[in-house]
Design a protein around this motif. Structure first.
Motif, PDB file in Angstrom:
ATOM      1  N   LEU A 139     -55.746  92.171  49.918  1.00 34.99           N
ATOM      2  CA  LEU A 139     -55.510  91.145  50.938  1.00 34.99           C
ATOM      3  C   LEU A 139     -56.805  90.407  51.254  1.00 34.99           C
ATOM      4  CD1 LEU A 139     -53.264  93.275  53.332  1.00 34.99           C
ATOM      5  CD2 LEU A 139     -52.544  91.824  51.414  1.00 34.99           C
ATOM      6  N   TRP A 140     -57.876  91.179  51.422  1.00 36.54           N
ATOM      7  CA  TRP A 140     -59.201  90.597  51.663  1.00 36.54           C
ATOM      8  C   TRP A 140     -59.594  89.685  50.504  1.00 36.54           C
ATOM      9  CZ3 TRP A 140     -63.759  91.020  48.895  1.00 36.54           C
ATOM     10  CH2 TRP A 140     -64.934  90.624  49.564  1.00 36.54           C
ATOM     11  N   MET A 180     -45.346  78.322  57.791  1.00 35.81           N
ATOM     12  CA  MET A 180     -46.418  78.825  58.647  1.00 35.81           C
ATOM     13  C   MET A 180     -46.545  80.333  58.513  1.00 35.81           C
ATOM     14  SD  MET A 180     -44.079  78.402  61.982  1.00 35.81           S
ATOM     15  CE  MET A 180     -42.513  79.301  62.002  1.00 35.81           C
ATOM     16  N   LEU A 181     -47.641  80.844  59.078  1.00 36.18           N
ATOM     17  CA  LEU A 181     -47.827  82.269  59.278  1.00 36.18           C
ATOM     18  C   LEU A 181     -47.596  82.566  60.751  1.00 36.18           C
ATOM     19  CD1 LEU A 181     -49.178  81.972  56.467  1.00 36.18           C
ATOM     20  CD2 LEU A 181     -50.915  83.597  57.230  1.00 36.18           C
ATOM     21  N   SER A 182     -46.887  83.654  61.024  1.00 36.78           N
ATOM     22  CA  SER A 182     -46.598  84.059  62.387  1.00 36.78           C
ATOM     23  C   SER A 182     -47.884  84.431  63.111  1.00 36.78           C
ATOM     24  CB  SER A 182     -45.660  85.266  62.375  1.00 36.78           C
ATOM     25  OG  SER A 182     -46.343  86.407  61.852  1.00 36.78           O
ATOM     26  N   PRO A 183     -47.839  84.541  64.442  1.00 39.22           N
ATOM     27  CA  PRO A 183     -49.034  84.988  65.170  1.00 39.22           C
ATOM     28  C   PRO A 183     -49.597  86.320  64.666  1.00 39.22           C
ATOM     29  CG  PRO A 183     -47.468  84.046  66.701  1.00 39.22           C
ATOM     30  CD  PRO A 183     -46.771  84.098  65.367  1.00 39.22           C
ATOM     31  N   GLU A 184     -48.718  87.257  64.303  1.00 39.37           N
ATOM     32  CA  GLU A 184     -49.191  88.538  63.776  1.00 39.37           C
ATOM     33  C   GLU A 184     -49.954  88.337  62.473  1.00 39.37           C
ATOM     34  OE1 GLU A 184     -47.538  92.850  62.096  1.00 39.37           O
ATOM     35  OE2 GLU A 184     -46.111  91.321  62.764  1.00 39.37           O
ATOM     36  N   HIS A 185     -49.400  87.523  61.569  1.00 40.64           N
ATOM     37  CA  HIS A 185     -50.051  87.296  60.285  1.00 40.64           C
ATOM     38  C   HIS A 185     -51.285  86.413  60.432  1.00 40.64           C
ATOM     39  CE1 HIS A 185     -45.968  88.219  58.197  1.00 40.64           C
ATOM     40  NE2 HIS A 185     -46.680  89.312  58.424  1.00 40.64           N
ATOM     41  N   ALA A 186     -51.258  85.500  61.386  1.00 46.13           N
ATOM     42  CA  ALA A 186     -52.445  84.672  61.648  1.00 46.13           C
ATOM     43  C   ALA A 186     -53.607  85.544  62.111  1.00 46.13           C
ATOM     44  CB  ALA A 186     -52.125  83.601  62.687  1.00 46.13           C
ATOM     45  N   ARG A 191     -58.736  88.405  60.680  1.00 45.84           N
ATOM     46  CA  ARG A 191     -59.499  89.638  60.482  1.00 45.84           C
ATOM     47  C   ARG A 191     -60.038  89.729  59.062  1.00 45.84           C
ATOM     48  NH1 ARG A 191     -56.299  94.667  62.998  1.00 45.84           N
ATOM     49  NH2 ARG A 191     -58.386  95.603  62.901  1.00 45.84           N
ATOM     50  N   MET A 192     -59.254  89.279  58.078  1.00 44.16           N
ATOM     51  CA  MET A 192     -59.718  89.295  56.691  1.00 44.16           C
ATOM     52  C   MET A 192     -60.805  88.247  56.453  1.00 44.16           C
ATOM     53  SD  MET A 192     -58.228  91.759  55.201  1.00 44.16           S
ATOM     54  CE  MET A 192     -56.929  92.900  55.718  1.00 44.16           C
TER      55      MET A 192
END
Length: 241
Positions: A139-140, A180-186, A191-192
């Motif tokens: 993911l990073w 879009m990306l949800s708030p959780e995924h944003a 973080r990454m």
């Protein structure tokens, strides 16, 4: 033939004839380049050079540039950085297979890009030495790779906000087009973006969160580069992580 010395990262190989390989490399000198490597699959050959050409292995070599646009050739190949865990850890080897295929599918430039090469080579060394957070490494890697492909997020993270895939921006409100990306995924994206690779063990994600964020990143990449959907190692990655 004109000779030169270069460094490379192995992306893909194809058998050629009875004893040779066509090796696709990301190189520091020539960008992405293809090489004909002869005799590496012969039982009578000296040594076992075929072992050098595994996904994401780092190599140093002497290249031969033939006339008339024929395929480059390679000799005197060696591994400048012995990899101690990546070839033997199923998690790391799965990630390296994914990394190699992503780069093979997405990187087409034959011009040198020293920043991209240094990032990729550094990522290999970092993955090999990583002890905690291995399950988050892919993911990073995807998030950081987007900077070299031209669609890294273009503004600061907004806590509780969304990420607009079309605009490549964090947004305080949900985009009307819903790509879009949800708030959780944003938040995970942020973080990454800000996490050092050695701190990936501090990013606590459940298996479902990790899988869902990977899907979100594939949507983001797919909006810009459709070839991401041809990466065949994605199901294997999902099975392991």
């Amino acid at each position: 033939m004109k000779s030169y010395k270069a460094r490379g990262v192995v992306l893909h190989t194809v058998k050629y004839g009875d004893s040779s390989l066509v090796v696709y490399l990301l190189t520091d000198l020539l960008g992405r380049q293809n090489y004909l490597v002869q005799g590496v699959r012969s039982v009578r050959g000296k040594g076992n050079k075929g072992a050098f050409f595994q996904p994401m292995f780092l190599v140093e070599f002497e290249g031969l540039e033939p006339p008339r646009g024929q395929m480059h050739r390679m000799k005197e190949v060696r591994m400048p950085v012995p990899l101690s865990s990546l070839p033997f850890d199923v998690r790391k080897s799965t990630i390296s297979l994914f990394m190699a295929e992503v780069l093979y599918r997405l990187i087409r430039e034959v011009e040198p890009n020293s920043s991209l090469f240094d990032f990729v080579a550094g990522a290999v060394v970092a993955l090999d030495s990583l002890e905690e957070g291995v399950s988050n490494f892919h993911l990073w890697f995807l998030v950081r790779l987007s900077a070299f492909l031209g669609f890294y997020p273009g503004n600061e993270y907004l806590p509780g906000g969304w990420f607009d895939i079309r605009e490549g921006l964090f947004s305080p409100v949900m985009p009307q087009h819903r790509l879009m990306l949800s708030p959780e995924h944003a938040e995970i994206l942020h973080r990454m973006m800000t996490c050092d690779v050695k701190e990936l063990g501090d990013v606590r994600l459940a298996r479902g969160q990790r899988s869902d964020f990977l899907n979100a990143m594939l949507t983001y990449f797919g909006y810009h580069l459709d070839s991401i959907h041809r990466v065949q190692s994605i199901p294997i990655l999902r099975d392991v992580f």
